[in-house]
Design a protein around this motif. Sequence first.
Motif, short mmCIF file in Angstrom:
data_model
loop_
_atom_site.label_atom_id
_atom_site.label_comp_id
_atom_site.label_asym_id
_atom_site.label_seq_id
_atom_site.Cartn_x
_atom_site.Cartn_y
_atom_site.Cartn_z
N PRO A 184 0.82 -1.21 0.00
CA PRO A 184 0.00 0.00 0.00
C PRO A 184 0.86 1.26 0.00
CG PRO A 184 0.01 -1.01 2.18
CD PRO A 184 0.70 -1.98 1.25
N TRP A 185 0.26 2.36 -0.40
CA TRP A 185 0.93 3.65 -0.40
C TRP A 185 0.90 4.24 1.00
CZ3 TRP A 185 2.54 6.27 -5.07
CH2 TRP A 185 2.28 5.56 -6.24
N SER A 186 1.84 5.11 1.29
CA SER A 186 1.77 6.00 2.44
C SER A 186 1.50 7.40 1.91
CB SER A 186 3.07 5.95 3.25
OG SER A 186 4.18 6.21 2.42
N TRP A 187 1.41 8.39 2.81
CA TRP A 187 1.18 9.76 2.32
C TRP A 187 1.90 10.76 3.22
CZ3 TRP A 187 -1.25 13.28 5.52
CH2 TRP A 187 -2.05 12.77 6.55
N THR A 188 2.15 11.92 2.63
CA THR A 188 2.74 13.06 3.34
C THR A 188 1.95 14.30 2.96
OG1 THR A 188 4.84 14.21 3.79
CG2 THR A 188 4.42 13.63 1.52
N PRO A 189 1.84 15.29 3.85
CA PRO A 189 1.12 16.51 3.47
C PRO A 189 1.79 17.23 2.31
CG PRO A 189 1.38 16.39 5.86
CD PRO A 189 2.24 15.31 5.27
N ALA A 190 1.00 17.74 1.39
CA ALA A 190 1.52 18.57 0.32
C ALA A 190 2.09 19.86 0.91
CB ALA A 190 0.42 18.89 -0.69
N PRO A 191 2.99 20.53 0.18
CA PRO A 191 3.60 21.75 0.73
C PRO A 191 2.63 22.87 1.06
CG PRO A 191 4.98 20.87 -1.00
CD PRO A 191 3.72 20.05 -1.01
#
Length: 583
Positions: free
Chosen positions: A344-351
Amino acid sequence: MTTAVQPLTAAANDPGDSFYTRASSNEFLAYSRIIRLQHSGSANGTLIGTFEHAAKDGTASDFVIRTSKDDGRTWKTLTTLDDPLDGENHPSDQFWQPFLFELPRKMGEFPAGTLLLAGNIAPSEKVRTDFVLWRSTDHGAHWTFQSILQTGGGSVGAPHGGSGIWEPFLTVDGAGRLAMYFSDERREPEYAQILAHMVSNDGGVTWSARPDGSTNFAPGLVVDVQSDVDTDRPGMPTVATLPDGRMVMAYEICGAGRDCEAHTKTSTDGGATWGAGPSDLGKMAVTSDGRYLGSSPYLVWSPAGGPSGRLLLTGMRTRYTGTNAFSPEDRQAVFINDPDLSGPWSWTPAPFGPVADPTQNCSASYSPHLLLDASGRTVRFTTATATGPTGCMEATAVANSGVLPYADAFAKGRSGWVDYGGCWATSGGVLSETCGGTGGNKSIAGSTGWTDYRLAGDVRVDGGAQAGFVVRASDPGKGADALDGYYVGVSSRRIVLGKQNGAWRELAQTAVPGGLATGTWYHLTVKAVGCTLTVTGRPSGSTATPVGFTYKDPDCSFTRGAVGVRDQAGTASWRHVTVTRSG
């Protein structure tokens, strides 16, 4: 899938800097693209960008070419490109879906560093679409119209929508040829839309498909994705090439009963074929905490973050897989995965967090763009947002791309954070939450894919009960215990470690010697390795021996997740946040 409901809105992080601010509401903005010159000698490092541009009053529009010599801190207009076509409905009032590309080596008669701009001239009468190609040999200062690459109908008038061509994307294939991928409605009604590509052996002068899609030379127009369901609309292809030659394509699939879910599939033969063939629709991009991207995905490969680098994928919308509702990170998430797409993918906040306002001529978040620095450690995120003096601008910002080590001194705002409740601001290198309350206000940064690491930072309880940090956080939301992860907080009397997953469970604690006065900075560290968490604390700047404890979670509940700051029943501030690998 069920009908979507509106999101529990998370506060956007900083609004982004202006890449272009429109003069009036007559200008429609969307779909940004920026490149950093890499094959242009002394001009290397220069940023060149453009975007969708339309005139709502029906007058002639253009592509505006912008540039920055200081890595995006300031921008100016280099030139504008007018409609090169004649005839009915020209000059066009709509310039759609631009794509900028720098030749990485000599192709045909054109040297490395030659710039190409492919765009869709699509007048608002909705009867015709034309991919037009321009070239620049002086780093974007001047451009020459070359030719029409493909021609289609408009966006209406066919059983499943239109009969047009959309969203050109240029790259180099495994054979070293220039390739253009795009969405094609011209096979209506058998297929509402397909994804296809054609190739050029001479840098884009001649192509394997003629403008009507018929074969000019082999391989002609190659179909890459087409669904057996006639209403399915695979669209908006973007392609990332890996160092080992594999290519990964990301695209949406819209249509009846769909929500434009982002999919990916891989080519192992240099882009000639994808997955198991055209009818292979690929895999949805779904995170380990139940989010998926929908609408206008954009994909890049980064050399940072793993032995084979990582794939970064963003898009217009972010939804929950279970309910189809928009998640709190809607419009401001970047998904991350290894190039093998093995899990599965993980995520990070966009700038930054784009603002949507349907009353403005502003297509916020439509096909947001990602541009990495050379190391892959930072990412530039660019998209239209309904902010600025005239209600819409093309905005851009840079943040950590979800890799370790990580540090934020809050010197330039809060790029790369997403808030869940609270009132947040930065000043003088300090992040503060000033609303308080019992809702467990929190702000999240980093990647939900991080595993073993050490977080360090200063926290100050400005009023009320307690504040601290969250580690290994995923599935965050508004609410006191609305996340999966661990919380380490400090109060006037003690340091506490607890587990949150919709409820609170205290795991360990230790006293603060002499207590902690309100308004006093306190330094906390949290090391999470495997199932064990080690916590220490002492007054900031003190040389006293830290107090703390080590706790091994017998359930090993959370083995990966992002970091964040949180207060509870009070207000607080934070500074000097760092996260480093540990093990």
